[in-house]
Design an enzyme around this catalytic site. Structure first.
Site, PDB file in Angstrom:
ATOM      1  N   SER A  77       1.014  -1.215   0.028  1.00 42.01           N
ATOM      2  CA  SER A  77       0.019  -0.069   0.022  1.00 42.01           C
ATOM      3  C   SER A  77       0.609   1.201  -0.214  1.00 42.01           C
ATOM      4  CB  SER A  77      -0.933  -0.065   1.256  1.00 42.01           C
ATOM      5  OG  SER A  77      -0.251  -0.083   2.258  1.00 42.01           O
TER       6      SER A  77
ATOM      7  N   GLU B 185      11.867   6.125  -1.039  1.00 44.83           N
ATOM      8  CA  GLU B 185      12.087   5.464  -2.306  1.00 44.83           C
ATOM      9  C   GLU B 185      13.073   6.228  -3.323  1.00 44.83           C
ATOM     10  OE1 GLU B 185       8.292   4.392  -4.029  1.00 44.83           O
ATOM     11  OE2 GLU B 185       7.884   3.223  -2.430  1.00 44.83           O
TER      12      GLU B 185
ATOM     13  N   HIS C 209       8.564  -0.894  -5.786  1.00 41.61           N
ATOM     14  CA  HIS C 209       6.984  -0.082  -6.200  1.00 41.61           C
ATOM     15  C   HIS C 209       6.703  -0.629  -7.648  1.00 41.61           C
ATOM     16  CE1 HIS C 209       4.501   3.325  -4.534  1.00 41.61           C
ATOM     17  NE2 HIS C 209       3.955   2.572  -5.467  1.00 41.61           N
TER      18      HIS C 209
HETATM   19  P1  NAD Z   1      -9.032   2.512  -1.949  1.00 42.99           P
HETATM   20  O1  NAD Z   1      -9.012   3.798  -1.478  1.00 42.99           O
HETATM   21  O2  NAD Z   1     -10.016   1.695  -2.687  1.00 42.99           O
HETATM   22  O3  NAD Z   1      -9.162   1.386  -0.590  1.00 42.99           O
HETATM   23  C1  NAD Z   1      -8.531   1.727   0.797  1.00 42.99           C
HETATM   24  C2  NAD Z   1      -9.401   1.221   1.919  1.00 42.99           C
HETATM   25  O4  NAD Z   1      -8.730   1.098   2.935  1.00 42.99           O
HETATM   26  C3  NAD Z   1     -10.679   1.925   2.119  1.00 42.99           C
HETATM   27  O5  NAD Z   1     -11.579   1.025   1.856  1.00 42.99           O
HETATM   28  C4  NAD Z   1     -10.522   2.439   3.257  1.00 42.99           C
HETATM   29  O6  NAD Z   1     -11.757   2.824   3.948  1.00 42.99           O
HETATM   30  C5  NAD Z   1      -9.584   1.691   4.140  1.00 42.99           C
HETATM   31  N1  NAD Z   1      -8.653   2.166   5.049  1.00 42.99           N
HETATM   32  C6  NAD Z   1      -8.127   3.182   5.144  1.00 42.99           C
HETATM   33  N2  NAD Z   1      -7.314   3.375   6.236  1.00 42.99           N
HETATM   34  C7  NAD Z   1      -7.763   2.358   6.850  1.00 42.99           C
HETATM   35  C8  NAD Z   1      -7.111   1.757   8.352  1.00 42.99           C
HETATM   36  N3  NAD Z   1      -6.197   2.385   9.128  1.00 42.99           N
HETATM   37  N4  NAD Z   1      -7.742   0.516   8.730  1.00 42.99           N
HETATM   38  C9  NAD Z   1      -8.435  -0.184   7.809  1.00 42.99           C
HETATM   39  N5  NAD Z   1      -8.964   0.182   6.673  1.00 42.99           N
HETATM   40  C10 NAD Z   1      -8.502   1.564   6.217  1.00 42.99           C
HETATM   41  O7  NAD Z   1      -7.672   2.184  -2.292  1.00 42.99           O
HETATM   42  P2  NAD Z   1      -7.066   1.217  -3.434  1.00 42.99           P
HETATM   43  O8  NAD Z   1      -7.252   1.488  -4.622  1.00 42.99           O
HETATM   44  O9  NAD Z   1      -7.701  -0.217  -3.022  1.00 42.99           O
HETATM   45  O10 NAD Z   1      -5.598   1.278  -2.918  1.00 42.99           O
HETATM   46  C11 NAD Z   1      -4.828   0.664  -1.743  1.00 42.99           C
HETATM   47  C12 NAD Z   1      -3.581   1.139  -1.666  1.00 42.99           C
HETATM   48  O11 NAD Z   1      -2.790   0.530  -2.681  1.00 42.99           O
HETATM   49  C13 NAD Z   1      -3.490   2.749  -1.672  1.00 42.99           C
HETATM   50  O12 NAD Z   1      -2.533   3.177  -0.455  1.00 42.99           O
HETATM   51  C14 NAD Z   1      -2.663   3.048  -3.035  1.00 42.99           C
HETATM   52  O13 NAD Z   1      -1.741   4.001  -3.098  1.00 42.99           O
HETATM   53  C15 NAD Z   1      -1.843   1.656  -2.998  1.00 42.99           C
HETATM   54  N6  NAD Z   1      -1.489   1.308  -4.414  1.00 42.99           N
HETATM   55  C16 NAD Z   1      -0.105   0.582  -4.488  1.00 42.99           C
HETATM   56  C17 NAD Z   1       0.409   0.378  -5.672  1.00 42.99           C
HETATM   57  C18 NAD Z   1       1.663  -0.156  -5.903  1.00 42.99           C
HETATM   58  O14 NAD Z   1       2.387  -0.201  -6.926  1.00 42.99           O
HETATM   59  N7  NAD Z   1       2.093  -0.821  -4.944  1.00 42.99           N
HETATM   60  C19 NAD Z   1      -0.488   0.398  -6.790  1.00 42.99           C
HETATM   61  C20 NAD Z   1      -1.674   0.765  -6.582  1.00 42.99           C
HETATM   62  C21 NAD Z   1      -2.375   1.408  -5.362  1.00 42.99           C
END
Ligand code: NAD
Length: 399
Positions: free
Chosen positions: A229, A259, A282
């Protein structure tokens, strides 16, 4: 027809989609600095960028022809969104186009760690034949704990169940459980239940350091941990200790608090060199399929905004999802959200004998966006009156 300037080697689909819609498209391979960008934006309505082109307020102020910026990536920190909105410039990005890629790498990590593939691989490359079943497991029947049940978390939930895993999840918001997934009432409940814990929370400030020694200690001994995340949500020094003590049997980490900026830069982390720990730069969302999906998604958004006025999923304007109405003349009016704007529009149209066929309004903070379909061409006088109002930010005629 609008002119589009596409920078930073966008996927060729972007160009094709805009050209098919009749746009003049100019492409450049790299990013431009601010002075070059201002010069290049003369006469340009559409700017397409990735993360390396900065679009600050002074660039936007010096680009009077610009109507929309397409960020062909996930983040939009490189753009001054507030200044763009105040100048009547819409910004779109691609928040979901790499969801599947992240889910697939998470599945790959879970299976690799549960089977200790990283350990076998390292030994084999060192010439060691260590055939053993000890510590290697099937994922079938094991419990996956998903923290953050959003776009990625829910899709992972479905795929993991198809592999025969039981899924539990914890989310701070109310979420619909998919399939047989079970919602946990607390984070601790999830940590005590899951064999594999995976973080998919968003990047809100309150999540900084949310997963540290205390949470790791609550995990079941011998369980597996993934973070794909955000880097700043986990205390990696605590994770290191837990891996070395054996409390955590394996970990996969794709995101780091700091990073390296460029390809080839050195990478420092307390997680380097640990056994059964997969580190990736990443690249969770980085696949050719995701790049293609991003190219399509953002190009469609930009095209639709210019052709129909639709601001659906814009990151800085009030959102209205609009279809094209072949016979209608459309007035798209972005304005400051002050009382009386609708009344002014409707009175001005009525005074000029223009009949309204449909109207939609959306507001977002200090902005309002009203789209009015009318039965005849809009007289220039109407445009002059509305565009000259103090609350007016941008008025576009789409017919
Ligand atoms: P999203 O916004 O659809 O989902 C995030 C969820 O987390 C939401 O349902 C929110 O209510 C919940 N949440 C927030 N804080 C919380 C906590 N402390 N405890 C429990 N639940 C909590 O986001 P997404 O599109 O599913 O993306 C998730 C994460 O992945 C983001 O941080 C995004 O930046 C990251 N991401 C990483 C990559 C990568 O290359 N590694 C690529 C895409 C997205």
């Amino acid at each position: 027809m609008p002119t589009a300037l596409l920078l930073e080697n966008l996927h060729p689909h972007a160009r094709t989609i805009l050209e098919t819609a009749g746009f003049d498209v100019v492409t450049r391979t790299g990013a431009l600095d601010e002075a070059e960008l201002v010069e290049a934006l003369a006469g340009v309505q559409v700017l397409g960028i990735r993360s390396k082109t900065n679009v600050p307020a002074d660039v936007l102020a010096a680009a009077p022809d610009l109507e929309v910026v397409g960020a062909f990536c996930i983040g939009t920190n490189q753009i001054d969104l507030h200044a763009a909105a105040s100048s009547g410039i819409a910004v779109f990005n691609a928040p979901f186009s790499n969801t599947r890629s992240v889910v697939e790498i998470a599945i790959a990590d879970i299976i690799s760690l549960t089977r200790r593939l990283t350990v076998f691989d390292k030994e084999m490359h060192a010439g060691v034949w260590n055939k053993s079943a000890t510590g290697a497991h099937e994922v079938r029947g094991r419990t996956l704990g998903i923290i953050g049940y959003g776009n990625i978390g829910t899709q992972l939930s479905v795929l993991a169940e198809n592999l025969g895993m039981s899924v539990v999840f914890y989310d701070t918001s109310e979420k619909l459980a998919l399939g047989n997934a079970r919602r946990m009432n607390t984070l601790d409940e999830l940590l005590e239940t899951a064999d594999v814990v995976t973080l998919h929370v968003d990047g809100r400030a309150g999540n900084a350091g949310m997963f540290g020694a205390k949470q790791i200690a609550r995990m079941r001994p011998g369980s597996i941990f993934l973070n794909l995340s955000r880097g700043f949500v986990v205390d990696y020094a605590a994770l290191r200790d837990a891996v070395l003590s054996g409390h955590v049997a394996g970990a996969a980490v794709d995101v780091f608090p700091v990073e390296p900026k460029r390809k080839g830069d050195p990478f420092e982390s307390e997680l380097r060199g640990l056994p059964n720990v997969i580190l990736t730069p990443h690249t969770g969302g980085s696949t050719e399929e995701a790049q293609e999906a991003i190219g399509q998604f953002v190009a469609h958004k930009v095209r639709d905004y210019l052709m129909t006025g639709s601001t659906n999923l814009s990151v800085n304007l009030p959102n209205l999802a609009l279809d094209q109405r072949p016979d209608a003349h459309r007035v798209a009016y972005l304005h400051r959200n002050v009382p009386g704007v609708l009344a002014t529009i409707n009175a001005t149209l009525a005074e000029h004998g223009v009949n309204i066929e449909g109207q939609l309004l959306a507001t977002r903070g200090e902005l309002g966006y009203v789209v009015t379909d009318v039965s005849s061409r809009v007289p220039t006088d109407v445009v002059d009156v509305l565009a000259g109002r103090p609350e007016s930010l941008r008025l576009r005629l789409l017919d």
